[in-house]
Design a protein around this motif. Structure first.
Motif, PDB file in Angstrom:
ATOM      1  N   UNK A  53     -20.314 -29.427  22.504  1.00 50.60           N
ATOM      2  CA  UNK A  53     -18.932 -29.832  22.679  1.00 50.60           C
ATOM      3  C   UNK A  53     -18.145 -29.898  21.391  1.00 50.60           C
ATOM      4  N   UNK A  54     -18.790 -29.551  20.253  1.00 47.37           N
ATOM      5  CA  UNK A  54     -18.061 -29.526  18.984  1.00 47.37           C
ATOM      6  C   UNK A  54     -17.036 -28.396  19.001  1.00 47.37           C
ATOM      7  N   UNK A  76     -11.030 -25.864  11.114  1.00 47.08           N
ATOM      8  CA  UNK A  76     -11.574 -27.146  11.578  1.00 47.08           C
ATOM      9  C   UNK A  76     -12.987 -26.889  12.095  1.00 47.08           C
ATOM     10  N   UNK A  77     -13.949 -27.711  11.639  1.00 49.88           N
ATOM     11  CA  UNK A  77     -15.335 -27.541  12.093  1.00 49.88           C
ATOM     12  C   UNK A  77     -16.176 -28.732  11.644  1.00 49.88           C
ATOM     13  N   UNK A  78     -17.314 -28.933  12.331  1.00 45.22           N
ATOM     14  CA  UNK A  78     -18.212 -30.028  11.955  1.00 45.22           C
ATOM     15  C   UNK A  78     -19.208 -29.629  10.855  1.00 45.22           C
ATOM     16  N   UNK A 110     -19.330 -26.422  -0.764  1.00 41.33           N
ATOM     17  CA  UNK A 110     -20.061 -27.499  -0.096  1.00 41.33           C
ATOM     18  C   UNK A 110     -19.331 -28.837  -0.264  1.00 41.33           C
ATOM     19  N   UNK A 111     -19.405 -29.667   0.764  1.00 43.07           N
ATOM     20  CA  UNK A 111     -18.747 -30.971   0.764  1.00 43.07           C
ATOM     21  C   UNK A 111     -19.776 -32.019   1.186  1.00 43.07           C
ATOM     22  N   UNK A 112     -20.358 -32.704   0.215  1.00 44.70           N
ATOM     23  CA  UNK A 112     -21.334 -33.745   0.515  1.00 44.70           C
ATOM     24  C   UNK A 112     -22.762 -33.238   0.626  1.00 44.70           C
ATOM     25  N   UNK A 113     -22.968 -31.933   0.405  1.00 49.95           N
ATOM     26  CA  UNK A 113     -24.306 -31.340   0.405  1.00 49.95           C
ATOM     27  C   UNK A 113     -24.394 -30.393  -0.789  1.00 49.95           C
ATOM     28  N   UNK A 119     -25.692 -23.111   1.860  1.00 44.80           N
ATOM     29  CA  UNK A 119     -26.067 -21.704   1.997  1.00 44.80           C
ATOM     30  C   UNK A 119     -27.142 -21.540   3.059  1.00 44.80           C
ATOM     31  N   UNK A 120     -28.097 -22.448   3.095  1.00 46.76           N
ATOM     32  CA  UNK A 120     -29.154 -22.398   4.103  1.00 46.76           C
ATOM     33  C   UNK A 120     -28.614 -22.580   5.516  1.00 46.76           C
ATOM     34  N   UNK A 121     -27.652 -23.480   5.671  1.00 46.62           N
ATOM     35  CA  UNK A 121     -27.039 -23.704   6.979  1.00 46.62           C
ATOM     36  C   UNK A 121     -26.415 -22.418   7.507  1.00 46.62           C
ATOM     37  N   UNK A 122     -25.567 -21.784   6.680  1.00 45.48           N
ATOM     38  CA  UNK A 122     -24.870 -20.587   7.160  1.00 45.48           C
ATOM     39  C   UNK A 122     -25.786 -19.376   7.228  1.00 45.48           C
TER      40      UNK A 122
END
Length: 139
Positions: A53-54, A76-78, A110-113, A119-122
């Motif tokens: 639902x994000x 806009x994104x989580x 990055x914001x807070x990481x 990079x790993x997330x994406x």
């Protein structure tokens, strides 16, 4: 600024791949992570919803039908990044009419990481997305 890029050779011609992924509002056609996309502002903005639902809102920045690529920004994104800009590109594979290479790349702050975490997330999102695209083309 951090960046990542993932590519994959797929079992379809560049035009077949582009026909599936080239529409800015086409993510639900091949990406299970995005089951819903709503085109806004004449198709220049897409409002995406993931299975949790994000909401993710993205703006089309550049589009080239002939060269088969588009670039978009996240509004806009989580995700723990700012200034996200990404390109999805389809390349021909030399000597093969039945294969295409798809490259998905992004750059962001990055914001807070850490850079490595972002990079790993994406890289994971891109890898899973290209795997889903391979499955959609093979179905």
């Amino acid at each position: 600024m951090a960046s990542t890029s993932v590519s994959r050779v797929l079992p379809a011609s560049p035009q077949q791949v582009w026909d599936l992924i080239g529409g800015f509002d086409a993510l639900p056609d091949w990406l299970p992570y995005i089951p819903e996309s709503t085109a806004l502002e004449g198709g220049r903005v897409r409002r995406l919803t993931n299975p949790d639902g994000d909401v993710i809102v993205e703006r089309l920045i550049g589009f080239n039908e002939v060269e088969r690529h588009y670039t978009y920004a996240i509004l806009e994104a989580p995700f723990p990044v700012t200034g996200y800009l990404s390109t999805l590109r389809v390349h021909p594979v030399a000597g093969r009419d039945d294969a295409a290479e798809v490259q998905w790349s992004g750059r962001f702050t990055p914001d807070g990481v850490s850079d490595t975490e972002a990079e790993g997330l994406f890289a994971g999102i891109y890898r899973e997305g290209l795997e889903a695209l391979d499955q959609a083309l093979s179905a």
